[in-house]
Design an enzyme around this catalytic site. Structure first.
Site, PDB file in Angstrom:
ATOM      1  N   GLU A 193      40.898  41.955  49.645  1.00 23.51           N
ATOM      2  CA  GLU A 193      41.864  41.035  49.051  1.00 23.51           C
ATOM      3  C   GLU A 193      41.175  40.151  48.012  1.00 23.51           C
ATOM      4  O   GLU A 193      39.954  40.107  47.920  1.00 23.51           O
ATOM      5  CB  GLU A 193      42.451  40.110  50.136  1.00 23.51           C
ATOM      6  CG  GLU A 193      43.058  40.848  51.305  1.00 23.51           C
ATOM      7  CD  GLU A 193      43.673  39.913  52.361  1.00 23.51           C
ATOM      8  OE1 GLU A 193      44.800  40.189  52.774  1.00 23.51           O
ATOM      9  OE2 GLU A 193      43.034  38.936  52.770  1.00 23.51           O
ATOM     10  N   ASP A 196      44.725  30.765  50.581  1.00 22.09           N
ATOM     11  CA  ASP A 196      43.917  31.012  49.383  1.00 22.09           C
ATOM     12  C   ASP A 196      44.096  30.009  48.242  1.00 22.09           C
ATOM     13  O   ASP A 196      45.226  29.730  47.843  1.00 22.09           O
ATOM     14  CB  ASP A 196      44.299  32.357  48.748  1.00 22.09           C
ATOM     15  CG  ASP A 196      44.467  33.464  49.736  1.00 22.09           C
ATOM     16  OD1 ASP A 196      44.206  33.259  50.929  1.00 22.09           O
ATOM     17  OD2 ASP A 196      44.886  34.548  49.308  1.00 22.09           O
TER      18      ASP A 196
END
Ligand code: FRU
Length: 612
Positions: free
Chosen positions: A324, A154
């Site tokens: 998420e 990420d």
């Protein structure tokens, strides 16, 4: 013990010190095998780096780094057993003048110390004053951000300050698979050229450093000074809790708030993303309550004391997998003064083509509660931000200039991210995208992701320039630039009102191809990468992805960015996007365009080479 045994024991001890360093270890490194799975390595030489040999197929060894005999940190490294795939650097410079040793616990089955001694890692560990990061990868992108080495997932913690875009990312500095989560850091003045900065955050006693966000504390609410960079991230230990950090040097390094964690919950929650709500004069935080498929919204006066205000998401949108990496922000609807709020919700698995993907909700937010808009039939529609397979964990920059909402994603998919055919590094980011809202023909409001305006600077030579051409059944073929492994940008306006389908084929001399097809009646663009190059590293990689084109008139305009291992297709200035990885043996050299059942017009076809 009788006297003979005692004497024998004494002779054995005198004759052979219990921990004989192995003869073949490199200079300045002493290796002592304490047991079958337990080895003590002492660094006696004086160099900047200890290079650790990695074999990717191995299990992790746990390395306790001892400085002057005390535990400094623990890292997990797939130390090489039979062959070295690559090296990772352990930076010794913070410990200059101190005694450094590593207690290494391996898990792989060795039955005797003699066998454990055979592992190649013991003799291949080396001290060096340099670590070579020169690119050794065929598929490293030319103009997308990647870590110089090691694993990345990420993007997170991004903020803009004083002309600099800060990009942090989930990083393993000790291998090219997910592990040792830390915040890597890169900076850029133009969103194209990135400078690698030192690692910004490393694991603490509370756990590894998962995703989070940073914001500028313009009103000094946390007491670290006006405009201090304050971050919140998930400490991932036995529990997932949220930790506060702040920076004295504009995000290069961070201090830890001593009373961490600032948010604890009884179940898994992660990836806090915060912003200052100027109306309510307080901080708002959105947190993924991952396995519960909901987002929690908190408020705070100072980023330290947080109050849970609401939860959003139960039972709506795509629910598969975990939720998420959330984001929450306001945007204007294109062509009007109407303002709407957007919740970004990354989920894994459960994406439209398998694995991870980014969905979003458009609605209203009153400072405490988010309510998603319904469609004409009263349902909350599921909306996807990108219709490729390789777009995940997308979040936006805080404090971007000119009211921009600029986002960037991780250009991979959890299904195969650790298997893609690269080794020195794994994963790149998508191109940065400026977000906006538009109302489509179905009456709903959607999120557009347009290529950031900075990307215009990538254009080098205009290699194809066709004002207007008719396209029929027989394909017309255009060469792609031969420079920089074919990195290029392709633009075109397609008028397919008199056709059923337009095929766009990218091909190379190895017989590999990507086939894109615009189906006029279905208002859809498909992307077939099943024969695009190397596809067999995962059964989930060969795939066809399909995007709605959000038009009702048979006309679309495309901007296609090709890099060494990715293709991003932006339609109608970002109203639809498809991001897909490809690993062709040789670069694609030609674009062929044909039309089925009727002629089509291609206008303003332009191909630009892209400069490194
Ligand atoms: C998403 C994610 C996050 C987490 C991070 C760990 O890809 O699972 O939820 O913070 O990766 O690296």
């Amino acid at each position: 013990m009788n006297i003979v045994k005692l004497a024998l024991a004494a002779i054995v001890m005198l004759g052979a010190p219990a921990h004989t360093p192995i003869a073949s270890a490199s200079d300045g490194i002493e290796v002592n095998h304490l047991g079958v799975n337990n080895t003590l390595v002492r660094v006696t030489g004086d160099s900047r780096y200890l290079l650790l040999p990695v074999q990717e197929s191995n299990d992790d060894a746990r390395i306790n780094l001892l400085v002057d005999g005390r535990l400094d940190k623990t890292i997990n490294v797939r130390l090489a057993k039979s062959k070295v795939d690559y090296y990772v650097p352990l930076d010794l410079s913070p410990y200059k003048g101190h005694e450094v040793a590593m207690n290494i616990i391996t898990t792989q089955g060795r039955s005797t110390v003699r066998e454990a001694k055979e592992d190649v890692c013991w003799k291949d560990m080396t001290l060096s004053d340099t670590f070579d990061t020169a690119n050794r990868e065929k598929y490293r992108p030319i103009y997308h951000h990647t870590p110089k080495y090691g694993w990345m997932n990420d993007p997170n913690g991004m903020f803009y300050k004083d002309g600099v875009w800060h990009l942090y990312f989930q990083h393993n500095p000790y291998g090219s698979k997910w592990q040792n989560m830390s915040w890597g850091h890169s900076t850029s003045k133009d969103l194209i050229n990135w400078t690698a900065e030192p690692i910004a955050l490393e694991p603490t006693g509370l756990g590894t450093v998962f995703s989070g966000s940073c914001a500028l504390d313009t009103n000094n609410t946390a007491g670290y000074g006006k405009d201090a960079v304050v971050g919140l991230y998930t400490s991932a230990g036995a529990s997932q809790t949220q930790s506060l950090v702040w920076s004295k040097d504009d995000g290069k390094t961070f201090e830890f708030y001593p009373a961490n964690p600032v948010i604890t919950l009884e179940s898994e929650a992660r990836d806090p993303n915060m912003f200052w709500d100027e109306n309510a004069k307080q901080w708002v935080l959105i947190l993924a309550h991952a396995p519960e498929h909901e987002m929690l919204i908190f408020t705070s006066p100072d980023m330290k004391e947080w109050t849970l205000q609401s939860a959003f998401g139960k039972g709506i949108g795509a629910q598969g997998g975990v939720w998420e990496c959330p984001d929450l922000f306001k945007l204007k609807v294109d062509g009007s003064d109407e303002e709407k709020w957007v919740v970004i919700c990354n989920l894994n698995p459960g994406g439209p083509f398998g694995g991870s993907a980014t969905q979003y909700f458009v609605g209203n937010f009153d400072g405490k509660t988010f309510k998603a808009d319904t469609d004409a039939s009263g349902n909350i529609p599921t909306k996807w931000m990108d219709f490729g397979k390789d777009h995940y964990a997308t979040v936006s920059w805080s404090d971007a200039p000119d009211n921009r909402r600029t986002a960037i994603g991780w250009m991979s998919n959890w299904q195969y991210a650790a298997e893609v055919p690269t080794m020195q590094f794994r994963s790149a980011n998508t191109l940065p995208r400026d977000l906006g809202l538009f109302r489509a023909a179905d009456g709903n409001i959607y999120l557009a992701s347009a290529p950031a305006p900075e990307l215009l600077a990538l254009r080098d030579k205009l290699t194809v320039n066709v004002r207007r051409t008719n396209i029929g059944k027989k394909a017309k073929t255009y060469s792609l630039p031969a420079t920089n492994s074919g990195a290029c940008e392709i633009l075109m306006d397609i008028d397919a009102r008199k056709s059923k389908q337009i095929d766009l084929v990218l091909a190379n001399n190895a017989g590999e191809k990507v086939v894109m097809a615009y189906d006029v009646a279905w208002h859809a663009l498909s992307f077939d990468r099943r024969e695009s190059g190397i596809v067999d590293f995962s059964q989930d990689f060969p795939a066809v992805t399909v995007s709605p084109t959000f038009e009702d008139n048979g006309k679309i305009s495309l901007r296609i960015f090709i890099d060494k291992s990715s293709i991003e297709v932006f339609g109608n200035n970002g109203q639809f996007v498809m991001t897909n990885l490809v690993f062709p043996k040789n670069p694609y050299t030609a674009l062929s365009i044909s039309s089925t059942d009727g002629n089509a017009k291609i206008e303003n076809l332009k191909i630009y080479s892209i400069n490194e």
